[in-house]
Write an enzyme that holds these catalytic residues in place. Structure first.
Site, PDB file in Angstrom:
ATOM      1  N   VAL A  46      -6.819  -8.238  -5.750  1.00 47.86           N
ATOM      2  CA  VAL A  46      -7.849  -7.459  -5.073  1.00 47.86           C
ATOM      3  C   VAL A  46      -7.211  -6.525  -4.041  1.00 47.86           C
ATOM      4  O   VAL A  46      -7.660  -5.387  -3.860  1.00 47.86           O
ATOM      5  CB  VAL A  46      -8.897  -8.379  -4.400  1.00 47.86           C
ATOM      6  CG1 VAL A  46      -9.926  -7.575  -3.610  1.00 47.86           C
ATOM      7  CG2 VAL A  46      -9.593  -9.247  -5.444  1.00 47.86           C
ATOM      8  N   CYS A  47      -6.152  -6.973  -3.407  1.00 50.18           N
ATOM      9  CA  CYS A  47      -5.513  -6.208  -2.329  1.00 50.18           C
ATOM     10  C   CYS A  47      -5.141  -4.779  -2.728  1.00 50.18           C
ATOM     11  O   CYS A  47      -5.475  -3.835  -2.009  1.00 50.18           O
ATOM     12  CB  CYS A  47      -4.294  -6.948  -1.789  1.00 50.18           C
ATOM     13  SG  CYS A  47      -4.694  -8.585  -1.132  1.00 50.18           S
ATOM     14  N   PRO A  48      -4.474  -4.564  -3.873  1.00 46.90           N
ATOM     15  CA  PRO A  48      -4.135  -3.179  -4.194  1.00 46.90           C
ATOM     16  C   PRO A  48      -5.356  -2.311  -4.472  1.00 46.90           C
ATOM     17  O   PRO A  48      -5.325  -1.109  -4.220  1.00 46.90           O
ATOM     18  CB  PRO A  48      -3.231  -3.298  -5.421  1.00 46.90           C
ATOM     19  CG  PRO A  48      -3.479  -4.644  -5.980  1.00 46.90           C
ATOM     20  CD  PRO A  48      -3.912  -5.505  -4.842  1.00 46.90           C
ATOM     21  N   LEU A  51      -6.464  -1.312  -0.862  1.00 45.28           N
ATOM     22  CA  LEU A  51      -5.531  -0.380  -0.236  1.00 45.28           C
ATOM     23  C   LEU A  51      -5.527   0.958  -0.963  1.00 45.28           C
ATOM     24  O   LEU A  51      -5.408   2.016  -0.340  1.00 45.28           O
ATOM     25  CB  LEU A  51      -4.135  -0.982  -0.183  1.00 45.28           C
ATOM     26  CG  LEU A  51      -3.995  -2.263   0.664  1.00 45.28           C
ATOM     27  CD1 LEU A  51      -2.553  -2.743   0.664  1.00 45.28           C
ATOM     28  CD2 LEU A  51      -4.518  -2.078   2.067  1.00 45.28           C
TER      29      LEU A  51
END
Length: 187
Positions: A46-48, A51
């Protein structure tokens, strides 16, 4: 204790930004609006997407006078490696701050102690270094940059228009409210 209107606690960290390792401290948040976005870890799922969404909207944040800081408990070296190997993260132009000691995650109350990772926390800091907005998500729930932009605009409006408040779904140019005795029970 609520973090709203509290001063950002002192810290020293290193970020990967514009191809360099740069120092970051609470002083970076003074004199302009800042958004600090905590995420669990580099090289995850989920993080990329989050970002990358912020990277796509970075020019809008800059136009509003806002700097973004992505923060995880990874090191600044890991941030560089992720930036060098991920097409999505390669688009990130804002600082990626390393927090391997979890000082920042503790200061902002997003640390998952038994995992050494941060929750998904979003913090808006005013030019005086005070937290004006924060939202913390379970790590399985991603955030939306457009909604964050709307919240930044509302916070900036309220800061520059004392006595006025922004109702739900407010957008720039929409009507605000001026709380008063005459308004009680009228909405």
């Amino acid at each position: 204790m609520a973090l709203i209107n509290t001063q950002v606690k002192p810290f020293q960290a290193t970020a990967y930004h514009a191809g360099k390792f740069v120092p970051v401290s609470e002083e970076n948040f003074k004199g302009k609006w800042s958004v600090v976005v905590f995420y669990p870890a580099d090289f995850t799922f989920v993080c990329p997407t989050e970002l990358g969404d912020l990277a796509e909207h970075y020019a809008k944040f800059q136009k509003l006078g806002v700097e973004i800081y992505g923060v995880s408990t990874d090191t600044h070296f890991t941030h560089k490696a992720w930036h060098d190997t991920s097409e999505t993260i390669a688009q990130v132009q804002y600082p990626l701050v390393g927090d391997p000691t979890a000082t920042l995650a503790r200061n902002f109350d997003v640390l998952i102690d038994d995992e050494g990772l941060a929750l998904r926390g979003t913090f808006l800091i005013d030019p005086e270094g005070k937290i004006k907005l924060y939202e913390i998500h379970d790590n399985g729930i991603g955030r939306d940059a457009n909604e964050l932009i709307r919240k930044v605009q509302a916070a900036q409006y309220v800061a520059s228009h004392p006595g006025e408040v922004c109702p739900a779904k407010w957008t720039p140019g929409a009507q605000t409210l001026t709380p008063s005795l005459d308004l009680v029970g009228k909405i």
